[in-house]
Design an enzyme around this catalytic site. Sequence first.
Site, PDB file in Angstrom:
ATOM      1  N   ASP A   1       0.854  -1.186   0.000  1.00 18.98           N
ATOM      2  CA  ASP A   1       0.000   0.000   0.000  1.00 18.98           C
ATOM      3  C   ASP A   1       0.897   1.245   0.000  1.00 18.98           C
ATOM      4  O   ASP A   1       1.697   1.438   0.917  1.00 18.98           O
ATOM      5  CB  ASP A   1      -0.898  -0.013   1.251  1.00 18.98           C
ATOM      6  CG  ASP A   1      -1.788   1.213   1.328  1.00 18.98           C
ATOM      7  OD1 ASP A   1      -2.556   1.431   0.390  1.00 18.98           O
ATOM      8  OD2 ASP A   1      -1.696   1.950   2.323  1.00 18.98           O
TER       9      ASP A   1
ATOM     10  N   THR B   1      -3.045   5.111  -4.067  1.00 24.81           N
ATOM     11  CA  THR B   1      -1.950   5.880  -3.450  1.00 24.81           C
ATOM     12  C   THR B   1      -0.619   5.595  -4.144  1.00 24.81           C
ATOM     13  O   THR B   1       0.220   6.487  -4.254  1.00 24.81           O
ATOM     14  CB  THR B   1      -1.837   5.533  -1.957  1.00 24.81           C
ATOM     15  OG1 THR B   1      -1.775   4.119  -1.818  1.00 24.81           O
ATOM     16  CG2 THR B   1      -3.022   6.046  -1.190  1.00 24.81           C
ATOM     17  N   THR B   2      -0.414   4.356  -4.598  1.00 23.00           N
ATOM     18  CA  THR B   2       0.832   4.021  -5.303  1.00 23.00           C
ATOM     19  C   THR B   2       0.847   4.700  -6.667  1.00 23.00           C
ATOM     20  O   THR B   2       1.841   5.332  -7.050  1.00 23.00           O
ATOM     21  CB  THR B   2       0.953   2.488  -5.485  1.00 23.00           C
ATOM     22  OG1 THR B   2       0.761   1.857  -4.227  1.00 23.00           O
ATOM     23  CG2 THR B   2       2.299   2.102  -6.040  1.00 23.00           C
TER      24      THR B   2
ATOM     25  N   ASP C   1      -9.238  -0.117   1.823  1.00 25.62           N
ATOM     26  CA  ASP C   1      -9.205   0.403   0.445  1.00 25.62           C
ATOM     27  C   ASP C   1     -10.461   0.007  -0.320  1.00 25.62           C
ATOM     28  O   ASP C   1     -11.058   0.816  -1.032  1.00 25.62           O
ATOM     29  CB  ASP C   1      -7.967  -0.134  -0.296  1.00 25.62           C
ATOM     30  CG  ASP C   1      -6.683   0.555   0.157  1.00 25.62           C
ATOM     31  OD1 ASP C   1      -6.768   1.395   1.068  1.00 25.62           O
ATOM     32  OD2 ASP C   1      -5.614   0.250  -0.395  1.00 25.62           O
TER      33      ASP C   1
END
Length: 539
Positions: free
Chosen positions: A69, A102-103, A403
């Site tokens: 994550d 987020t990545t 998520d």
Amino acid sequence: MSLAFDEYGRPFIIIREQEKQSRVKGIEAVKSNIQAAKAVSRVLRTSLGPKGMDKLLQGPDGDIVITNDGATILEQMEVEHQVGKLLVELSKSQDHEIGDGTTGVTVLAGSLLEQAESLLDRGIHPLRIAEGYEMACKIATAELERISTRFDFGTGTKEDLEPLIKTCMTTLSSKIVGRYKRPLAEMCVEAVLTVADLERKDVNLDLIKLDGKVGGRLEDSRLVQGVILDKDMSHPQMPKELHDVKIAILTCPFEPPKPKTKHKVDIDTVEKFEALRGAEKAYFTDMVRACKASGATLVVCQWGFDDEANHLLMHEGLPAVRWVGGVEIELLALATGARIVPRFQELDASKLGSAALVKEVSFGTTRDRMLLVEGCPGSRAVTLFVRGGNKMVLEETKRSLHDALCVARNLVRDNRVVYGGGAAEMACSLAVEAAAERVGGVEQYAMRAFADALDVIPLSLAENSGLAPIASLTEVKTRQLTEGDPHLGIDCNDLGTNDMRAQNVFETLAGKRQQLQLATQVCKMILKIDDVIKPNEYA
């Protein structure tokens, strides 16, 4: 720092404690910042997609975290460079607002800055690059909205919920729980729709509690339509299973009231001691009788109570739970419909909540106990109860489910999706390239750079999946251009088709749009910095 003038009237800057400061100016400052951002971005690039690798991070106290994550990796990395910290904040913004991607947002920001570096070498001013990126971002977001697909899940039948479940499965496929993604995605969708306010198109994720116990298998995870309390009955002889329960929730302690002033009691005879003991017992008896008189069959107390109160409760056949935290008490009140009672005098039948079943369950040989409160009428609070082989797996599963819950919430708010596998990025890249032809100024170079930067997502997906990155990208992008099909992406799972509709790879439009906008904003901010003054490490 202040401004001064020499004898000819020319200004110069005085930096306080100059010998202890280091300073970088102009293009060198911009390039130094870009290098730092690229270094942070490269760390996350290998974690992108369903075949992305995990990172093992050890904290200062020796705790180990294994995750892919993006927000968690950057948070645990303790980045010291000032621009590196901007990327950490970038992934946090994506996590707080959207919960997923987020990545991708960090990788995209790093790629945009990498492309900007080559433009700076060609002598293009940083502000012109920033303006070009802003124009390209508007075109890309417009293209995303054009290629998005809307679906309706209003009736709540299994067929209507299928796109919702598949979008959650796409999120979970890149996580450690990928092998069990379908049941977990179904649990997340059911949890979100239970607490969702579909009229206002809003979901309060605070009503969904993520809890877990080490031990068991991932397949033992379940959705509880109610609340799980990490407590047990206050007395070992109280019943472990209750049906059709009336619950009283108290925030007042089971003990005699204490005077606010300092006091001293002199007891010099046995009679006085017996009178004091009798008065205390009367307090306890009145409290227990007040609970019984209200019709409660289970008492949940925020505070503790001493052994005499515990014995009286057991003697009166009134099961009780003590030391229940404030957050858990609020969730329990929401789930059961109970009112939280601050004084015994206010307790009556109208303040009680109800549940079909309250059961104490124990786990493994350690005999860890928890209370399940299920079957709450009109429940507005649910619990996702997760099992895992060790603490690290358990924590990563909770992060993955968070998520997926955020993705389901975003779809309740805005029910439009785009297709994953880099399909949306390639479609946006083609749209920006086409628009750059119609722009006359220097900004067209920045727009083409933006289009090239978008290709980093499909390139990274192909690379992490063991495919030839450039060959895969050019093949799919050519097909998108010739066939005009924005649903074609990288076949990461090697299923033999590039059509992301057939592979059921969905991403929320809101998440993808936020990625583009946040990455562009951060790049503009970094490109505008032309002077870095910081304490000299070697002074």
